[in-house]
Design a protein around this motif. Structure first.
Motif, PDB file in Angstrom:
ATOM      1  N   VAL A  94      -0.375   5.850   5.306  1.00 27.43           N
ATOM      2  CA  VAL A  94       0.330   5.804   4.017  1.00 27.43           C
ATOM      3  C   VAL A  94       0.126   7.112   3.264  1.00 27.43           C
ATOM      4  O   VAL A  94       1.079   7.717   2.745  1.00 27.43           O
ATOM      5  CB  VAL A  94      -0.155   4.606   3.173  1.00 27.43           C
ATOM      6  N   THR A  98       3.427   9.608   2.696  1.00 28.59           N
ATOM      7  CA  THR A  98       3.890   9.750   1.317  1.00 28.59           C
ATOM      8  C   THR A  98       3.683  11.181   0.829  1.00 28.59           C
ATOM      9  O   THR A  98       4.522  11.720   0.098  1.00 28.59           O
ATOM     10  CB  THR A  98       3.206   8.749   0.384  1.00 28.59           C
ATOM     11  N   SER A 131      -0.360   2.530  -2.053  1.00 23.56           N
ATOM     12  CA  SER A 131       0.875   3.283  -1.802  1.00 23.56           C
ATOM     13  C   SER A 131       1.587   3.650  -3.106  1.00 23.56           C
ATOM     14  O   SER A 131       1.840   2.777  -3.950  1.00 23.56           O
ATOM     15  CB  SER A 131       1.830   2.467  -0.932  1.00 23.56           C
TER      16      SER A 131
END
Length: 311
Positions: A94, A98, A131
């Motif tokens: 994650v 991201t 997240s």
């Protein structure tokens, strides 16, 4: 860019072209992205099953996400798979995807170890807590050996943990339960219910699905975009004809000899062979230890393309 709520339309799980040395072929990957964008797709999903995410190193995964997000530059939402066995490993993915620009992340239930529904729920809550972008659940029982219960998915949607579901379970009744539940519950809004099926996309959209994530859309994005538009217009007769053309094209996944290769080698090898035959990518190799198609099997892929009007 901000992920639409709900996310709708055709979001192909983007294949990962490789060089003969099995490194990510970035120029071919970007041509594939251009091919999909030109076909009218509504989003992109990198590092999924059709992307061979399970075969890629962490370095290769990052190359894929950075290349695609940089190339798309906000034109379309980009979802990135964060598929791994346990929560700590998923959380590392994650952070990586991201920071590389993904607009949403897609995670399966934990696998390898047996998990209880309460542990699956905790897994998704921990992912969502870490997240900075929306989290989409990926129901893939054939690979992770756990079916996501509809009530669990809906409760996680209601709590804001999940922004959507990509359902590749093949269980249309369960899928319908999620669609109905998401529509009926007043505490759920903007939740995306997406089918991962190539062959019942029309049926899924008729049930109320928001969109589709079909691997075959790598090969024929225009076909799936056309199918999506026909379904949304309520032109079910033409939609059925288009779906049946795509079902016939999907037969290419069976070209591999099952006595010497598995289904993944056959299906992903066929998708990549088709992309090579269509002039989109340079090399059709799949990641090790998948078995390559023979010249005769590649020739059969060409026949499927010709029959579908794609050559």
């Amino acid at each position: 860019m901000t992920l639409p709520a709900p996310l709708t339309g055709v979001i192909p799980p983007v294949c990962t072209p490789l060089t003969p040395e099995r490194e990510v072929d970035v120029p071919s990957l970007l041509r594939l992205v251009d091919h999909l964008v030109a076909g009218g797709v509504h989003g992109l999903f990198v590092l999924g099953t059709s992307s061979e995410a399970a075969y890629l190193t962490d370095r290769q995964r990052r190359v894929v996400v950075e290349s695609v997000t940089g190339h798309v530059a906000g034109q379309l939402p980009v979802l990135a798979g964060v598929i791994d066995m346990t929560t700590p490993r998923v959380l590392e993915h994650v952070a990586a995807v991201t920071s590389a620009g993904a607009d949403g992340v897609v995670a399966t239930a934990p696998f390898y170890t047996s998990t209880h529904p309460s542990e699956i729920a905790r897994h998704y809550r921990l992912i969502a807590g870490a997240s900075p972008v929306p989290v989409v659940a990926y129901d893939l029982p054939a690979s992770v050996h756990t079916k996501l219960p509809a009530d669990l998915v809906l409760d996680l949607a209601a709590s804001g943990t999940l922004a959507g579901l990509k359902d590749s379970s093949g269980d249309l009744a369960s899928f319908r339960g999620v669609v109905m539940g998401a529509r009926a519950r007043s505490d759920i809004a903007g939740f995306s219910v997406l089918t991962g099926s190539e062959v019942v996309t029309d049926a899924s959209l008729a049930l109320g699905a928001d969109g589709a994530v079909p691997g075959l859309a790598n090969v024929d994005p225009e076909g799936y975009v056309r199918l999506d538009a026909l379904c949304r217009a309520g032109d079910w007769e033409r939609a059925r004809a288009e779906q049946e053309r795509l079902c016939s094209l999907f037969g290419m996944v069976t070209v591999g000899d099952p006595t010497r290769m598995g289904g993944s080698s056959s299906a992903l090898g066929a998708f990549k062979a088709a992309l090579r035959l269509r002039g989109v990518i340079d090399c059709p190799v799949t990641a090790e230890p998948q078995v390559p198609l023979s010249p005769e099997e590649v020739e059969r892929v060409g026949k499927y393309l010709a029959a579908a009007g794609l050559l």
